[in-house]
Design an enzyme around this catalytic site. Structure first.
Site, mmCIF file in Angstrom:
data_model
loop_
_atom_site.group_PDB
_atom_site.id
_atom_site.type_symbol
_atom_site.label_atom_id
_atom_site.label_comp_id
_atom_site.label_asym_id
_atom_site.label_seq_id
_atom_site.Cartn_x
_atom_site.Cartn_y
_atom_site.Cartn_z
ATOM 1 N N SER A 22 60.586 33.225 5.176
ATOM 2 C CA SER A 22 61.452 32.109 5.524
ATOM 3 C C SER A 22 62.822 32.351 4.902
ATOM 4 O O SER A 22 63.390 33.420 5.102
ATOM 5 C CB SER A 22 60.832 30.789 5.062
ATOM 6 O OG SER A 22 61.566 29.690 5.551
ATOM 7 N N THR A 23 63.333 31.423 4.122
ATOM 8 C CA THR A 23 64.670 31.539 3.552
ATOM 9 C C THR A 23 64.839 32.847 2.786
ATOM 10 O O THR A 23 64.060 33.149 1.890
ATOM 11 C CB THR A 23 64.949 30.357 2.610
ATOM 12 O OG1 THR A 23 64.646 29.140 3.288
ATOM 13 C CG2 THR A 23 66.397 30.353 2.167
ATOM 14 N N HIS A 49 60.960 32.374 9.853
ATOM 15 C CA HIS A 49 61.550 31.083 10.189
ATOM 16 C C HIS A 49 63.044 31.299 10.413
ATOM 17 O O HIS A 49 63.758 31.718 9.501
ATOM 18 C CB HIS A 49 61.346 30.077 9.051
ATOM 19 C CG HIS A 49 59.911 29.835 8.718
ATOM 20 N ND1 HIS A 49 59.498 29.399 7.478
ATOM 21 C CD2 HIS A 49 58.778 29.966 9.459
ATOM 22 C CE1 HIS A 49 58.176 29.270 7.463
ATOM 23 N NE2 HIS A 49 57.731 29.618 8.659
ATOM 24 N N MET A 139 61.017 28.751 1.346
ATOM 25 C CA MET A 139 60.806 27.411 0.804
ATOM 26 C C MET A 139 59.492 26.835 1.311
ATOM 27 O O MET A 139 59.078 27.119 2.434
ATOM 28 C CB MET A 139 61.973 26.529 1.253
ATOM 29 C CG MET A 139 62.131 25.222 0.515
ATOM 30 S SD MET A 139 63.626 24.367 1.088
ATOM 31 C CE MET A 139 64.870 25.612 0.713
ATOM 32 N N ASP A 142 54.238 27.386 3.576
ATOM 33 C CA ASP A 142 53.693 27.925 4.823
ATOM 34 C C ASP A 142 53.073 29.301 4.585
ATOM 35 O O ASP A 142 53.718 30.203 4.048
ATOM 36 C CB ASP A 142 54.803 28.038 5.873
ATOM 37 C CG ASP A 142 54.282 28.433 7.244
ATOM 38 O OD1 ASP A 142 53.124 28.091 7.568
ATOM 39 O OD2 ASP A 142 55.033 29.080 7.998
#
Length: 208
Positions: A22-23, A49, A139, A142
């Site tokens: 993600s991030t 993401h 973050m 998930d």
């Protein structure tokens, strides 16, 4: 950070690699892929993401960092060894009973679509110990519980270390759950993938 185990100690014969991020994920995914050789012998599925509309550009950018072909996943295809498949915009990516790719607009998981958890769960169910799961910077949580499911099914599981993460949320949760057998920075993750997958390649290969 522990040093990688010797090849024989890993004792793994992988048929698929699943990566979730993600991030801060794009440069980390690129760094890992750049550390793999053209002879990498199994498909790699990636959940990143990312804002809608940027997936095609992300896949094209990854292709410039890697010697492996990179595709936006198309439902129904059988993933090819040494190819990378990125989840399409606003679609979950999973594997089916025959190992085929499935892309769906099922309900978001953890508020996310695509969700790392959806991919990891399907890989755990259909590949068991013949899978490798990698959870990278991001973050939230998930994929953490599903990485634990992969580990419980005998898969080789890896989380990115805190020092190299932009956001330590997802890997930290996986580590808290005892889901990660290894905790490494990106370069070491690439080395581990190479070592683990090499065990499934013909014993005739002795060049590294």
């Amino acid at each position: 950070i522990a040093e990688p185990m010797p090849c024989g100690a890993i004792g793994h014969d992988a048929a698929i690699v699943a990566i979730g991020a993600s991030t801060g994920g794009p440069p980390v995914v690129a760094q890992i892929l750049s550390g793999l050789s053209p002879a990498f012998a199994v498909p790699i599925l990636v959940i990143q993401h990312i804002a809608a509309g940027f997936t095609v550009g992300f896949a094209e950018w990854l292709a410039t960092a890697s010697v492996l072909p990179v595709h936006v996943a198309d439902g129904g295809e059988i993933p090819l060894p040494g190819h990378v498949y990125v989840a399409p915009d606003d679609h979950h990516l999973r594997v089916g009973l025959r190992g085929e790719l499935q892309t769906t607009r099922d309900e978001p998981l953890n508020g996310l679509r695509p969700s790392v958890g959806v991919l990891f769960r399907s890989v755990a169910e259909h590949f068991g110990r013949r899978a490798i799961g990698v959870l990278l910077t991001g973050m939230g949580r998930d994929g953490a519980e599903e990485l634990k499911l992969m580990a419980d099914r005998g898969a080789l599981t890896v989380a990115q270390d805190e020092e190299s993460c932009v956001v330590f949320g997802m890997p930290a949760e996986a580590i808290r759950l005892g889901a990660a057998r290894f905790v490494f920075p990106p370069q070491k993750i690439a080395e581990l993938l190479t070592t683990a997958v090499r065990r499934g390649v013909s014993k005739e290969r002795t060049d590294g």
